[in-house]
Motif scaffolding. Structure first.
Motif, PDB file in Angstrom:
ATOM      1  N   GLY A   1       0.821  -1.207   0.000  1.00 15.72           N
ATOM      2  CA  GLY A   1       0.000   0.000   0.000  1.00 15.72           C
ATOM      3  C   GLY A   1       0.846   1.244   0.000  1.00 15.72           C
ATOM      4  O   GLY A   1       1.885   1.297  -0.650  1.00 15.72           O
ATOM      5  N   SER A   2       0.406   2.256   0.758  1.00 16.37           N
ATOM      6  CA  SER A   2       1.195   3.478   0.838  1.00 16.37           C
ATOM      7  C   SER A   2       0.865   4.234   2.106  1.00 16.37           C
ATOM      8  O   SER A   2      -0.189   4.020   2.711  1.00 16.37           O
ATOM      9  CB  SER A   2       0.934   4.360  -0.382  1.00 16.37           C
ATOM     10  OG  SER A   2      -0.323   4.989  -0.252  1.00 16.37           O
ATOM     11  N   GLY A   3       1.789   5.093   2.501  1.00 18.29           N
ATOM     12  CA  GLY A   3       1.588   5.893   3.708  1.00 18.29           C
ATOM     13  C   GLY A   3       2.749   5.745   4.668  1.00 18.29           C
ATOM     14  O   GLY A   3       3.443   4.729   4.646  1.00 18.29           O
ATOM     15  N   PRO A   4       2.948   6.761   5.534  1.00 16.17           N
ATOM     16  CA  PRO A   4       4.089   6.741   6.451  1.00 16.17           C
ATOM     17  C   PRO A   4       4.091   5.536   7.401  1.00 16.17           C
ATOM     18  O   PRO A   4       5.148   5.051   7.777  1.00 16.17           O
ATOM     19  CB  PRO A   4       3.920   8.036   7.268  1.00 16.17           C
ATOM     20  CG  PRO A   4       2.943   8.875   6.527  1.00 16.17           C
ATOM     21  CD  PRO A   4       2.139   7.971   5.665  1.00 16.17           C
ATOM     22  N   LEU A   5       2.894   5.055   7.765  1.00 12.50           N
ATOM     23  CA  LEU A   5       2.829   3.969   8.743  1.00 12.50           C
ATOM     24  C   LEU A   5       3.511   2.693   8.234  1.00 12.50           C
ATOM     25  O   LEU A   5       4.031   1.905   9.017  1.00 12.50           O
ATOM     26  CB  LEU A   5       1.360   3.697   9.108  1.00 12.50           C
ATOM     27  CG  LEU A   5       1.100   3.020  10.451  1.00 12.50           C
ATOM     28  CD1 LEU A   5       1.736   3.780  11.601  1.00 12.50           C
ATOM     29  CD2 LEU A   5      -0.395   2.861  10.700  1.00 12.50           C
ATOM     30  N   ILE A   6       3.514   2.489   6.901  1.00 10.68           N
ATOM     31  CA  ILE A   6       4.182   1.310   6.338  1.00 10.68           C
ATOM     32  C   ILE A   6       5.676   1.359   6.647  1.00 10.68           C
ATOM     33  O   ILE A   6       6.273   0.380   7.096  1.00 10.68           O
ATOM     34  CB  ILE A   6       3.976   1.261   4.806  1.00 10.68           C
ATOM     35  CG1 ILE A   6       2.527   0.887   4.509  1.00 10.68           C
ATOM     36  CG2 ILE A   6       4.958   0.289   4.158  1.00 10.68           C
ATOM     37  CD1 ILE A   6       2.299   0.345   3.122  1.00 10.68           C
ATOM     38  N   TRP A   7       6.251   2.539   6.430  1.00  9.29           N
ATOM     39  CA  TRP A   7       7.699   2.680   6.646  1.00  9.29           C
ATOM     40  C   TRP A   7       8.019   2.614   8.129  1.00  9.29           C
ATOM     41  O   TRP A   7       9.039   2.049   8.532  1.00  9.29           O
ATOM     42  CB  TRP A   7       8.194   3.991   6.024  1.00  9.29           C
ATOM     43  CG  TRP A   7       8.021   3.980   4.541  1.00  9.29           C
ATOM     44  CD1 TRP A   7       6.981   4.505   3.825  1.00  9.29           C
ATOM     45  CD2 TRP A   7       8.885   3.354   3.586  1.00  9.29           C
ATOM     46  NE1 TRP A   7       7.156   4.254   2.482  1.00  9.29           N
ATOM     47  CE2 TRP A   7       8.312   3.559   2.310  1.00  9.29           C
ATOM     48  CE3 TRP A   7      10.095   2.652   3.685  1.00  9.29           C
ATOM     49  CZ2 TRP A   7       8.910   3.089   1.133  1.00  9.29           C
ATOM     50  CZ3 TRP A   7      10.685   2.186   2.507  1.00  9.29           C
ATOM     51  CH2 TRP A   7      10.096   2.410   1.253  1.00  9.29           C
TER      52      TRP A   7
END
Ligand SMILES: Cc1cc2nc3c(=O)[nH]c(=O)nc-3n(C[C@H](O)[C@@H](O)[C@H](O)COP(=O)(O)OP(=O)(O)OC[C@H]3O[C@@H](n4cnc5c(N)ncnc54)[C@H](O)[C@@H]3O)c2cc1C
Ligand code: FES
Lengths: 467, 99
Positions: free
Chosen positions: A154-160
């Motif tokens: 997916g995408s978004g800061p929480l992934i990183w």
């Protein structure tokens, strides 16, 4: 029915900050939260986290210790494991705790119920072994559980953030599959503001990405046509990048497409909501202090629009100070300072919102992708009902039972508004959202039967706090 | 598969999941203990009978519904694990939400 000056829903940074402010001023504050301990999403289980776990989860998490301690030492009546299932416009409220329902009333109510993850309809997303990125983070934060062979999608800061936390904990994800169209990077850059808070967010983000790459986690950018494969559980993730197909075996697949305000309570109360094109979600309408279209009902934190934990804490204080200002008719200079500080803190948001705008594929899923997980209704069935002249989400709900299962549309509502808008060539604002009714969670008749008899168990709850 | 990097299973918290003994750690919910024990299927759907397991772990998706001590529709991710609980997979839903 026990009465409080102020009732607060949610023990995240917003709700805890409100409670501290209200109780310090000598007013009675009640805080209800459905989790076993205070902290909300960001600071979940912080009281039990020792040095090694604090190190894994990072300094932003560790910061919560102070806030939670201050909250615990305040005179707030805090009731954990309490799920609020009804709120009325006269500011009476019902919650259930261990199978028993209770009612309370208040002069003002602060809804600090935070955010939930955006619905991510894609083929295979209902298979066991597929979870949200937030779910994996909760397992790590609250239970010290770490998954192996995870593909993050997916995408978004929480992934990183999760990937960096997992690496520190000793289990690097098998891969990150980012679904951002690469054009988002170019569109987002001009929205970058250079001030201290924005710079610090950016630096943190870049450091996280660097640590993930340094650990050798394969990162796939610009993935399209993502599908999760498996018969009775997740086995692999397949996707396409510039015409080339990829297939990655996975025991656990974690999905994320950003977070959106949890609108259940403000919808239940028929507060005005507006569509935010940049956050691609509905937001409750409020004044700068968080007061909604319902008098004495305030909204603070990510439930008011995504701003992050620091903004949530400041908004919580702000709503509380406003309530105190009104009660005492004395102006407080702290409110204008807070407003200015929030303004600075959110200056990174336009950049993040543009960058992480959910891709078209998520907003307009393929025909046989399940949209309503509870009732197993596909995007195709939703479109077919629109084709037959059904005008919007509430009529689709009556026809197909979407949003009528136990999650009450929490995980399909936004997707349904997007699909309907796309199909009808309208805006999500004009097609609207499900009407939300009480109870906000399924209740058994026995829970309702006990309602009213039982008062708030003041003494036992206070004792529980001492433990 | 999940592994524990903190906390230890306690001999004092053992519950049954469809007859299988599950050892939990203090602070576990029914869902976290089951996942740690390798269980990923918690219920089957009302219409097609397909298997489902926890999705959000924060009380919003209701995918983790199980029967606990004879009471259906319990959210395993919000229910603390207790000794001697009888937990069973759930078929369909019982109590319904609002309409
Ligand atoms: C899964 C998830 C993980 C996140 N992790 C991070 C992170 O690691 N770092 C970060 O910077 N940001 C994180 N965020 C973003 C997060 O929203 C923070 O910005 C911050 O926690 C917001 O604070 P808040 O006080 O607004 O709400 P929250 O912290 O979300 O607190 C809201 C609380 O209200 C409770 N609640 C909701 N509805 C009810 C109800 N009906 N009855 C009773 N209680 C209710 C919730 O269970 C929760 O405890 C995360 C968000 C999500 C959804
Ligand atoms: S896993 Fe989502 S409600 Fe329990």
């Amino acid at each position: 029915m026990t009465h409080y000056d102020v009732a607060i829903v949610g023990a995240g940074p917003a709700g805890m900050s409100s409670a501290i402010e209200i109780s310090q001023a000598g007013f009675t504050a009640l805080l209800l939260d459905d989790q076993p301990a205070p902290g909300g999403q960001i600071y979940r289980s912080i009281e039990n986290a020792h040095t090694d776990r604090l190190d894994i989860l990072g300094p932003d998490y560790a910061e919560g210790k102070r806030l939670v301690a201050e909250f615990r030492s305040s005179s707030t009546t805090y009731i954990p494991n309490a799920t609020v299932w009804n709120v009325s416009r006269d500011l009476t409220l019902a919650y259930t705790r261990e199978g028993v329902s209770h009612g309370i009333s208040a002069d003002a109510l602060i809804v600090a119920s935070g955010a939930i993850e955006r619905p991510t309809p894609m083929p295979g997303w209902t298979l066991p072994g597929v979870m949200t990125v937030g779910a994996l983070q909760i397992l790590l934060k609250a239970h010290g559980l770490l998954a192996d062979a995870v593909v993050l999608v997916g995408s978004g800061p929480l992934i990183w953030l999760l990937a960096a936390q997992m690496i520190k904990a000793g289990a690097k994800p098998s891969a990150i599959v980012e679904t951002l169209p690469l054009s988002h990077y170019f569109k987002a850059l001009p929205k970058l503001r250079f001030n201290r808070p924005a710079f610090s967010y950016l630096k943190k983000g870049l450091l996280m990405m660097r640590s993930v790459k340094a650990a050798g986690v394969p990162v796939f950018l610009g993935a399209q046509g993502v599908a999760i494969e498996g018969s009775s559980r997740a086995e692999a993730v397949s996707f396409e990048i510039r015409g080339r197909m990829h297939r990655l075996p996975a025991e656990t697949v974690a999905l994320h497409q950003g977070i959106v305000p949890n609108q259940q309570i403000t919808r239940l109360l028929h507060c005005d909501h507006r569509w935010s094109e940049s956050q691609r979600s509905f937001l409750p309408v409020s004044d700068c202090f968080g007061e909604t279209s319902v008098a004495n009902l305030y909204i603070a934190g990510d439930g008011a629009g995504i701003g992050g934990a620091k903004v949530a804490a400041m908004q919580g204080r702000l709503a509380a100070l406003r309530i105190l200002e009104k009660a005492s008719a004395v102006q407080n200079t702290a409110t204008s300072e807070l407003l200015a500080e929030i303004e600075k803190e959110i200056s990174i948001r336009p950049f993040l919102e543009e960058l992480y705008l959910p891709s078209a594929e998520i907003r307009d899923p393929k025909e046989n992708t399940i949209v309503c997980r509870c009732e197993e209704i596909t995007a195709g069935e939703v479109r077919a009902s629109l084709a037959s002249g059904v005008p919007g989400p509430n009529q689709i709900k009556s026809l197909l039972r979407t949003g009528m299962g136990p999650c009450q549309g929490r995980f399909c509502g936004l997707a349904l508004s997007e699909i309907a808008a796309q199909y009808l060539g309208k805006t999500p604002a004009s097609v609207g959202y499900y009407r939300i009714r009480a109870p906000l969670k399924p209740l058994r008749l026995t829970e309702l039967a006990n309602m009213g008899e039982a008062e708030v168990p003041q003494a036992p709850v206070k004792q529980e706090l001492q433990k | 598969m999940l592994r524990r990097i903190a906390g230890r299973i306690s001999p004092d918290i053992v519950f049954e999941f469809d007859g299988r003994p599950i050892h939990a750690a203090p602070g576990d919910t029914v869902a976290s203990a089951l996942l740690a024990a390798g269980e990923t299927i918690f219920r089957s759907t009302p219409s097609s009978g397909k298997p489902r397991g926890p999705f959000c772990m924060m009380g919003v998706c209701f995918e983790c519904l199980v029967e606990i001590d004879g009471v259906t529709d319990r959210q395993a991710c919000l229910t603390p694990a207790r000794d001697k609980m009888q937990v069973r997979k759930q078929r369909g839903f019982d109590a319904t939400a609002s309409s």
